[in-house]
Write a protein that holds these residues in place. Sequence first.
Motif, PDB file in Angstrom:
ATOM      1  N   SER A 180      32.890  48.401  20.719  1.00 35.89           N
ATOM      2  CA  SER A 180      32.339  49.729  21.002  1.00 35.89           C
ATOM      3  C   SER A 180      33.338  50.654  21.695  1.00 35.89           C
ATOM      4  O   SER A 180      33.014  51.783  22.015  1.00 35.89           O
ATOM      5  N   GLY A 181      34.535  50.191  21.946  1.00 30.82           N
ATOM      6  CA  GLY A 181      35.541  50.993  22.644  1.00 30.82           C
ATOM      7  C   GLY A 181      36.347  50.118  23.576  1.00 30.82           C
ATOM      8  O   GLY A 181      36.517  48.935  23.338  1.00 30.82           O
ATOM      9  N   TRP A 182      36.837  50.688  24.671  1.00 31.31           N
ATOM     10  CA  TRP A 182      37.646  49.948  25.634  1.00 31.31           C
ATOM     11  C   TRP A 182      36.813  49.553  26.831  1.00 31.31           C
ATOM     12  O   TRP A 182      35.951  50.296  27.259  1.00 31.31           O
ATOM     13  N   MET A 183      37.082  48.376  27.371  1.00 35.82           N
ATOM     14  CA  MET A 183      36.380  47.935  28.577  1.00 35.82           C
ATOM     15  C   MET A 183      37.260  48.192  29.785  1.00 35.82           C
ATOM     16  O   MET A 183      38.478  48.261  29.688  1.00 35.82           O
ATOM     17  N   LEU A 184      36.634  48.339  30.923  1.00 35.66           N
ATOM     18  CA  LEU A 184      37.326  48.400  32.202  1.00 35.66           C
ATOM     19  C   LEU A 184      36.431  47.725  33.224  1.00 35.66           C
ATOM     20  O   LEU A 184      35.298  48.156  33.437  1.00 35.66           O
ATOM     21  N   TYR A 185      36.921  46.629  33.792  1.00 43.24           N
ATOM     22  CA  TYR A 185      36.208  45.933  34.849  1.00 43.24           C
ATOM     23  C   TYR A 185      37.051  46.008  36.108  1.00 43.24           C
ATOM     24  O   TYR A 185      38.273  45.923  36.046  1.00 43.24           O
ATOM     25  N   LYS A 186      36.389  46.167  37.244  1.00 46.53           N
ATOM     26  CA  LYS A 186      37.090  46.258  38.518  1.00 46.53           C
ATOM     27  C   LYS A 186      36.502  45.220  39.456  1.00 46.53           C
ATOM     28  O   LYS A 186      35.279  45.106  39.586  1.00 46.53           O
ATOM     29  N   LEU A 187      37.377  44.413  40.102  1.00 47.86           N
ATOM     30  CA  LEU A 187      36.925  43.402  41.035  1.00 47.86           C
ATOM     31  C   LEU A 187      38.029  43.117  42.039  1.00 47.86           C
ATOM     32  O   LEU A 187      39.180  43.497  41.822  1.00 47.86           O
ATOM     33  N   PRO A 188      37.695  42.442  43.156  1.00 47.04           N
ATOM     34  CA  PRO A 188      38.720  42.110  44.132  1.00 47.04           C
ATOM     35  C   PRO A 188      39.767  41.171  43.529  1.00 47.04           C
ATOM     36  O   PRO A 188      39.426  40.211  42.828  1.00 47.04           O
ATOM     37  N   LEU A 189      41.030  41.434  43.797  1.00 48.38           N
ATOM     38  CA  LEU A 189      42.120  40.620  43.272  1.00 48.38           C
ATOM     39  C   LEU A 189      41.972  39.166  43.713  1.00 48.38           C
ATOM     40  O   LEU A 189      42.145  38.246  42.908  1.00 48.38           O
ATOM     41  N   ASP A 190      41.641  38.935  44.979  1.00 47.57           N
ATOM     42  CA  ASP A 190      41.494  37.567  45.476  1.00 47.57           C
ATOM     43  C   ASP A 190      40.406  36.808  44.722  1.00 47.57           C
ATOM     44  O   ASP A 190      40.523  35.608  44.483  1.00 47.57           O
ATOM     45  N   HIS A 191      39.333  37.502  44.346  1.00 45.62           N
ATOM     46  CA  HIS A 191      38.254  36.856  43.585  1.00 45.62           C
ATOM     47  C   HIS A 191      38.762  36.389  42.212  1.00 45.62           C
ATOM     48  O   HIS A 191      38.478  35.277  41.784  1.00 45.62           O
ATOM     49  N   LEU A 192      39.530  37.229  41.552  1.00 41.93           N
ATOM     50  CA  LEU A 192      40.085  36.859  40.250  1.00 41.93           C
ATOM     51  C   LEU A 192      41.044  35.678  40.389  1.00 41.93           C
ATOM     52  O   LEU A 192      40.976  34.714  39.617  1.00 41.93           O
ATOM     53  N   ILE A 193      41.932  35.729  41.387  1.00 40.26           N
ATOM     54  CA  ILE A 193      42.885  34.633  41.595  1.00 40.26           C
ATOM     55  C   ILE A 193      42.150  33.330  41.883  1.00 40.26           C
ATOM     56  O   ILE A 193      42.458  32.290  41.300  1.00 40.26           O
ATOM     57  N   ASP A 194      41.163  33.370  42.783  1.00 43.94           N
ATOM     58  CA  ASP A 194      40.387  32.173  43.115  1.00 43.94           C
ATOM     59  C   ASP A 194      39.685  31.609  41.881  1.00 43.94           C
ATOM     60  O   ASP A 194      39.656  30.391  41.666  1.00 43.94           O
ATOM     61  N   THR A 195      39.132  32.490  41.062  1.00 46.37           N
ATOM     62  CA  THR A 195      38.426  32.057  39.852  1.00 46.37           C
ATOM     63  C   THR A 195      39.389  31.415  38.856  1.00 46.37           C
ATOM     64  O   THR A 195      39.083  30.377  38.260  1.00 46.37           O
ATOM     65  N   LEU A 196      40.561  32.011  38.683  1.00 47.06           N
ATOM     66  CA  LEU A 196      41.552  31.440  37.765  1.00 47.06           C
ATOM     67  C   LEU A 196      42.039  30.081  38.251  1.00 47.06           C
ATOM     68  O   LEU A 196      42.200  29.145  37.445  1.00 47.06           O
TER      69      LEU A 196
END
Length: 97
Positions: A59-75
């Motif tokens: 449907s187009g482009w996505m943009l998600y915003k979240l805390p960097l530490d949360h993404l690192i911890d999840t990865l």
Amino acid sequence: MDRPIVRVVETVELAWSSGPHDYDYVTLEVLLDANPIVVINREAGIENLEVELFGPLPSGWMLYKLPLDHLIDTLIECRDAMKESTWKEIPSNDPEV
């Protein structure tokens, strides 16, 4: 259902950027084959860095915003779970990707 086209990315770059209309501070972008997929900003302060993830959707482009530490911890959690998993090989009835 069609499978998405998967392309191996060879070039990962970091680029400092300054979008005066978008951010009050310089940002750091992660580029894959010269295409931005992540922007890290400090709008919430240096101790609360945020990451913005970009990518295409039907449907187009996505943009998600979240805390960097949360993404690192999840990865890290994902990597650890994969390494500890008893599942090591692709089942014979699944196509290879």
